[in-house]
Design a protein around this motif. Structure first.
Motif, short mmCIF file in Angstrom:
data_model
loop_
_atom_site.label_atom_id
_atom_site.label_comp_id
_atom_site.label_asym_id
_atom_site.label_seq_id
_atom_site.Cartn_x
_atom_site.Cartn_y
_atom_site.Cartn_z
N HIS A 60 23.36 72.10 61.99
CA HIS A 60 23.42 73.59 62.51
C HIS A 60 25.32 73.90 63.34
O HIS A 60 25.08 72.86 64.26
CB HIS A 60 22.65 73.96 63.04
CG HIS A 60 21.84 73.42 64.46
ND1 HIS A 60 21.43 71.76 64.47
CD2 HIS A 60 22.20 74.27 65.18
CE1 HIS A 60 21.22 71.82 65.61
NE2 HIS A 60 21.26 73.23 66.22
N HIS A 62 25.21 75.31 66.72
CA HIS A 62 24.98 75.49 67.98
C HIS A 62 25.82 74.71 68.87
O HIS A 62 26.10 73.64 68.36
CB HIS A 62 23.93 74.95 68.35
CG HIS A 62 22.16 76.43 68.16
ND1 HIS A 62 21.38 75.88 68.09
CD2 HIS A 62 22.74 77.68 67.52
CE1 HIS A 62 20.59 77.34 67.83
NE2 HIS A 62 21.55 78.72 67.58
N ASP A 64 26.07 72.70 71.04
CA ASP A 64 25.46 71.24 71.61
C ASP A 64 26.27 70.34 70.87
O ASP A 64 26.61 69.33 71.02
CB ASP A 64 24.39 71.50 72.34
CG ASP A 64 23.00 71.89 71.63
OD1 ASP A 64 23.49 72.56 70.82
OD2 ASP A 64 22.38 71.56 71.98
N HIS A 65 25.64 70.80 69.30
CA HIS A 65 25.79 69.57 68.17
C HIS A 65 27.87 70.26 67.86
O HIS A 65 27.74 69.24 66.56
CB HIS A 65 24.85 70.45 67.21
CG HIS A 65 23.79 70.14 67.70
ND1 HIS A 65 22.58 69.25 66.85
CD2 HIS A 65 22.61 71.20 68.91
CE1 HIS A 65 21.65 68.92 67.38
NE2 HIS A 65 22.19 70.29 68.51
N HIS A 138 14.11 76.51 63.00
CA HIS A 138 14.68 76.90 64.29
C HIS A 138 15.60 77.89 64.95
O HIS A 138 16.92 78.05 64.82
CB HIS A 138 15.70 75.26 64.72
CG HIS A 138 16.95 75.21 65.14
ND1 HIS A 138 16.46 75.05 67.04
CD2 HIS A 138 17.71 75.47 66.03
CE1 HIS A 138 17.15 75.09 67.64
NE2 HIS A 138 18.14 74.91 67.35
N ASP A 165 17.78 69.84 65.30
CA ASP A 165 17.08 70.30 65.89
C ASP A 165 16.02 71.63 64.92
O ASP A 165 16.01 71.74 63.94
CB ASP A 165 17.82 71.89 66.59
CG ASP A 165 19.12 71.16 67.64
OD1 ASP A 165 18.58 69.86 67.52
OD2 ASP A 165 19.08 71.84 68.70
N HIS A 205 12.24 74.69 69.75
CA HIS A 205 12.52 73.32 69.65
C HIS A 205 11.25 72.77 69.45
O HIS A 205 10.15 73.32 69.24
CB HIS A 205 12.84 72.92 71.03
CG HIS A 205 14.56 73.05 71.07
ND1 HIS A 205 15.55 72.75 70.35
CD2 HIS A 205 15.30 74.24 71.20
CE1 HIS A 205 16.65 72.75 70.58
NE2 HIS A 205 16.68 73.92 71.50
ZN LIG Z 1 20.40 74.30 68.42
#
Ligand SMILES: [Zn+2]
Length: 269
Positions: A60, A62, A64-65, A138, A165, A205
């Motif tokens: 996905h 986001h 941080d990914h 999520h 996530d 989460h």
């Molecule tokens: Zn996420």
């Protein structure tokens, strides 16, 4: 055939834990599951040439990914030029809208495929990897987990579910019950004490209990917990294992950056 956890943290990178990324290397090529900030640095630390990476699956969009993707592409191109290798390509598989949004940073070295929800039924097969997306809950972002089979030869095959996530949707649980993946790699952003569980729900989460319940429900052999928030340290980290053990009987590990699992030694039968 190995799997290295490159980033096992959540949201923002810390010195100890970078943001999510896992590399799987079968015989001919490597595949990345997510590409958090600093992925290329951890690849170097793991002794894996960036040119060995051929596939990247993004669960996905986001930050941080995905924040490690552009630097990874740049390094991939530079390293290819220095080695005078022109024909190398990086194949990205991502949710709807990702490829067009990332257009500016994608060069002709990158081939980006969107995994559309209409094609959920189908598996994608590339070299030694067969994979399929499974919808995750999520929040309102389009997020999926990945079921992946890795077969480096006819004798040895390992199958894994990686959550990305969130928590598994009904469709996801139903499918995993039929295949019974050997390994579950699940985000455990929160412990499962009352306040933690409430926060997990608020932020869409998973808790350690969500991860352990899924592993039990789908008859997995091994559970690996990852996406660990920097709010948890020392004793809290031991709690992750003991809380998971109350629910899941198989082997349980708490991933740390650069921890490595040799997949040909994993016994799934
Ligand atoms: Zn996420």
């Amino acid at each position: 055939m190995k799997m290295v956890f490159l980033g096992t943290g959540a949201t923002t990178p810390s010195h100890m834990r970078f943001t999510p990324s896992i590399v799987i290397c079968a015989t001919r090529s490597c595949l990345l599951l997510d590409c958090g900030e600093g992925t290329q640095i951890r690849l170097q630390e793991a002794g894996i040439d960036v040119l060995k990476v051929k596939y990247v699956i993004i669960t996905h969009a986001h930050g941080d990914h995905i924040y490690g993707l552009k630097p990874l592409i740049d390094s991939f191109i530079m390293r290819g030029l220095s080695q005078k290798i022109k024909e190398k390509k990086l194949y990205i598989y991502a949710p709807r809208g990702f490829c067009s949004a990332g257009n500016q940073s994608f060069t002709d070295v990158v081939e980006c495929h969107e995994m559309l929800s209409e094609s959920r039924e189908s598996f994608i097969e590339v070299e030694e990897y067969i994979f399929k997306q499974l919808p995750m809950l999520h929040g309102d972002i389009n997020a999926f987990g990945i079921y992946i089979i890795i077969k480096s030869n006819l004798k040895h095959k390992v199958d894994i579910f990686y959550s990305g996530d969130g928590v598994c949707s009904e469709e996801c649980i139903k499918f995993l019950k039929t295949v019974k993946p050997c390994l579950i790699i699940h985000e455990a952003s929160f412990l499962d004490y009352y306040n933690d569980s409430m926060k997990a729900k608020e932020k869409f989460h998973a808790t350690v209990a969500n991860a352990a319940k899924l592993a039990t429900e789908v008859n997995a052999k091994i559970l690996i917990l990852t996406h660990i928030s920097s709010r948890y340290r020392n004793d809290d980290l031991r709690d992750f294992l003991s809380r998971a053990r109350r629910i899941f009987n198989g082997d349980i590990f708490l991933a740390s950056d650069l921890s490595t699992l040799y997949l040909n030694r994993v016994l799934c039968e």
